[in-house]
Design a protein around this motif. Structure first.
Motif, PDB file in Angstrom:
ATOM      1  N   PHE A 122       1.072  -0.546  -0.089  1.00 48.52           N
ATOM      2  CA  PHE A 122       0.371   0.192   0.011  1.00 48.52           C
ATOM      3  C   PHE A 122       0.856   0.950   0.000  1.00 48.52           C
ATOM      4  O   PHE A 122       0.439   2.407  -0.361  1.00 48.52           O
ATOM      5  CB  PHE A 122      -0.732  -0.035   1.160  1.00 48.52           C
ATOM      6  CG  PHE A 122      -1.769  -1.430   0.946  1.00 48.52           C
ATOM      7  CD1 PHE A 122      -3.001  -0.530   0.118  1.00 48.52           C
ATOM      8  CD2 PHE A 122      -2.459  -2.599   1.502  1.00 48.52           C
ATOM      9  CE1 PHE A 122      -3.706  -2.636  -0.218  1.00 48.52           C
ATOM     10  CE2 PHE A 122      -3.109  -2.976   1.792  1.00 48.52           C
ATOM     11  CZ  PHE A 122      -3.810  -2.807   1.065  1.00 48.52           C
ATOM     12  N   ALA A 123       2.066   0.978   0.253  1.00 51.63           N
ATOM     13  CA  ALA A 123       3.133   1.835   0.151  1.00 51.63           C
ATOM     14  C   ALA A 123       3.270   2.654  -1.236  1.00 51.63           C
ATOM     15  O   ALA A 123       2.878   1.826  -2.607  1.00 51.63           O
ATOM     16  CB  ALA A 123       4.616   1.607   0.771  1.00 51.63           C
ATOM     17  N   PRO A 124       3.172   4.036  -1.635  1.00 53.56           N
ATOM     18  CA  PRO A 124       3.104   4.465  -3.877  1.00 53.56           C
ATOM     19  C   PRO A 124       4.739   4.547  -4.347  1.00 53.56           C
ATOM     20  O   PRO A 124       5.305   4.055  -3.332  1.00 53.56           O
ATOM     21  CB  PRO A 124       3.308   5.865  -2.481  1.00 53.56           C
ATOM     22  CG  PRO A 124       4.080   6.042  -1.181  1.00 53.56           C
ATOM     23  CD  PRO A 124       3.126   5.152  -0.909  1.00 53.56           C
ATOM     24  N   GLY A 125       4.193   3.951  -5.488  1.00 56.76           N
ATOM     25  CA  GLY A 125       5.520   3.837  -5.906  1.00 56.76           C
ATOM     26  C   GLY A 125       5.798   2.970  -5.795  1.00 56.76           C
ATOM     27  O   GLY A 125       5.800   1.771  -6.025  1.00 56.76           O
ATOM     28  N   GLY A 126       7.771   2.864  -5.892  1.00 59.16           N
ATOM     29  CA  GLY A 126       8.524   2.380  -6.144  1.00 59.16           C
ATOM     30  C   GLY A 126       8.628   2.032  -4.765  1.00 59.16           C
ATOM     31  O   GLY A 126       9.529   0.302  -4.258  1.00 59.16           O
ATOM     32  N   LEU A 127       8.574   2.827  -3.755  1.00 59.02           N
ATOM     33  CA  LEU A 127       8.842   2.115  -2.190  1.00 59.02           C
ATOM     34  C   LEU A 127       7.883   1.433  -2.128  1.00 59.02           C
ATOM     35  O   LEU A 127       8.013   0.512  -1.771  1.00 59.02           O
ATOM     36  CB  LEU A 127       8.023   3.329  -1.481  1.00 59.02           C
ATOM     37  CG  LEU A 127       8.346   3.116  -0.376  1.00 59.02           C
ATOM     38  CD1 LEU A 127       9.522   2.031   0.947  1.00 59.02           C
ATOM     39  CD2 LEU A 127       8.000   4.395   0.836  1.00 59.02           C
ATOM     40  N   GLY A 128       6.433   1.156  -2.384  1.00 56.52           N
ATOM     41  CA  GLY A 128       5.446   0.270  -2.030  1.00 56.52           C
ATOM     42  C   GLY A 128       6.093  -1.536  -2.887  1.00 56.52           C
ATOM     43  O   GLY A 128       6.241  -2.715  -2.330  1.00 56.52           O
ATOM     44  N   VAL A 129       6.745  -1.245  -4.715  1.00 53.88           N
ATOM     45  CA  VAL A 129       7.440  -1.894  -5.254  1.00 53.88           C
ATOM     46  C   VAL A 129       8.087  -3.110  -4.102  1.00 53.88           C
ATOM     47  O   VAL A 129       8.134  -4.038  -4.187  1.00 53.88           O
ATOM     48  CB  VAL A 129       7.669  -1.900  -6.662  1.00 53.88           C
ATOM     49  CG1 VAL A 129       8.571  -3.006  -7.608  1.00 53.88           C
ATOM     50  CG2 VAL A 129       6.056  -0.979  -7.400  1.00 53.88           C
ATOM     51  N   VAL A 130       9.266  -2.101  -3.622  1.00 56.46           N
ATOM     52  CA  VAL A 130      10.126  -2.920  -3.325  1.00 56.46           C
ATOM     53  C   VAL A 130       9.528  -2.973  -1.998  1.00 56.46           C
ATOM     54  O   VAL A 130      11.046  -4.476  -1.355  1.00 56.46           O
ATOM     55  CB  VAL A 130      11.336  -1.481  -3.076  1.00 56.46           C
ATOM     56  CG1 VAL A 130      12.889  -2.148  -2.088  1.00 56.46           C
ATOM     57  CG2 VAL A 130      12.060  -1.083  -4.880  1.00 56.46           C
ATOM     58  N   LEU A 131       9.390  -2.608  -0.852  1.00 60.06           N
ATOM     59  CA  LEU A 131       8.839  -2.508   0.795  1.00 60.06           C
ATOM     60  C   LEU A 131       8.541  -4.435   1.002  1.00 60.06           C
ATOM     61  O   LEU A 131       8.909  -4.871   1.589  1.00 60.06           O
ATOM     62  CB  LEU A 131       8.154  -1.599   1.085  1.00 60.06           C
ATOM     63  CG  LEU A 131       8.221  -1.521   2.662  1.00 60.06           C
ATOM     64  CD1 LEU A 131       9.714  -1.763   3.204  1.00 60.06           C
ATOM     65  CD2 LEU A 131       7.388  -0.300   2.795  1.00 60.06           C
ATOM     66  N   ASP A 132       7.432  -4.714   0.394  1.00 61.02           N
ATOM     67  CA  ASP A 132       7.207  -6.286   0.097  1.00 61.02           C
ATOM     68  C   ASP A 132       8.315  -7.239   0.396  1.00 61.02           C
ATOM     69  O   ASP A 132       8.527  -7.797   0.863  1.00 61.02           O
ATOM     70  CB  ASP A 132       5.751  -6.252  -0.499  1.00 61.02           C
ATOM     71  CG  ASP A 132       6.444  -6.574  -1.969  1.00 61.02           C
ATOM     72  OD1 ASP A 132       6.563  -5.298  -2.800  1.00 61.02           O
ATOM     73  OD2 ASP A 132       5.415  -7.529  -2.117  1.00 61.02           O
ATOM     74  N   ASP A 133       8.932  -6.675  -1.058  1.00 62.83           N
ATOM     75  CA  ASP A 133      10.411  -7.803  -0.857  1.00 62.83           C
ATOM     76  C   ASP A 133      10.993  -7.616   0.165  1.00 62.83           C
ATOM     77  O   ASP A 133      11.701  -8.717   1.235  1.00 62.83           O
ATOM     78  CB  ASP A 133      11.284  -7.207  -2.305  1.00 62.83           C
ATOM     79  CG  ASP A 133       9.896  -8.041  -3.124  1.00 62.83           C
ATOM     80  OD1 ASP A 133       9.687  -9.081  -3.824  1.00 62.83           O
ATOM     81  OD2 ASP A 133       8.743  -6.741  -3.876  1.00 62.83           O
ATOM     82  N   VAL A 134      11.776  -6.139   0.881  1.00 62.27           N
ATOM     83  CA  VAL A 134      12.453  -6.634   1.638  1.00 62.27           C
ATOM     84  C   VAL A 134      11.816  -6.903   2.723  1.00 62.27           C
ATOM     85  O   VAL A 134      12.607  -7.718   4.116  1.00 62.27           O
ATOM     86  CB  VAL A 134      12.271  -4.590   2.312  1.00 62.27           C
ATOM     87  CG1 VAL A 134      13.069  -4.962   3.576  1.00 62.27           C
ATOM     88  CG2 VAL A 134      13.316  -4.048   1.022  1.00 62.27           C
TER      89      VAL A 134
END
Length: 159
Positions: A122-134
């Motif tokens: 649910f985090a916006p943009g690229g942050l959301g794309v990367v954060l779930d993987d982190v």
């Protein structure tokens, strides 16, 4: 030209375009990256990983915008740069069985997205794309710490 370069990076040099399980295919580059990083001093592991994660947010943000604002299946740079976190600082993880185990556990967390992994999207943009993987990688790291500790106790007790 820059857009083409970004899509090439975001897709893991094309691995994100494989027809079945592109995230799994992309993670294979992350395994190679993790193996290399584990050969470096811990401070270098953290520094390089932090830089790659920051780059990953930008690359994935631009790629998601290219794909209409979604985390398109071909975007696998997030898996590549997050996977090394699964074994960071774990010297005992630089073995085939440990890397294979980390790969499987990470892919399960990333694919199933149990809480709290699912909340990061649910985090916006690229942050959301990367954060779930982190987050999936950090959960995997906890599993790996437990498994490596258990393995150490079992083999040292037997010896």
């Amino acid at each position: 030209m820059l857009e083409t370069l970004n899509i090439a990076l975001a897709s893991g040099l094309g691995l994100g375009f494989v027809p079945f399980a592109p995230g799994t295919a992309g993670t294979l580059l992350g395994v190679a990256l993790a193996w290399w990083l584990l050969g470096l001093r811990l401070g270098h592991q953290f520094t390089i990983s932090a830089a790659l994660l920051c780059l990953g947010v930008l690359v994935c943000h631009l790629a998601a915008r290219y794909h209409g604002g979604i985390d398109h299946g071909s975007i696998v740079f997030d898996e590549i740069v997050a996977f090394p976190l699964t074994v960071m600082g774990l010297a005992g993880a630089r073995t085939p069985w440990a890397m294979t185990t980390a790969f499987i556990v990470y892919r399960v967390f990333d694919a199933l997205k149990p809480p709290p992994v699912n909340l990061a999207e649910f985090a916006p943009g690229g942050l959301g794309v990367v954060l779930d993987d982190v987050i999936a990688a950090l959960l995997t790291w906890l599993v790996m710490v437990a498994l490596l500790g258990l393995r150490h106790r079992v083999f040292h007790k037997a010896a």
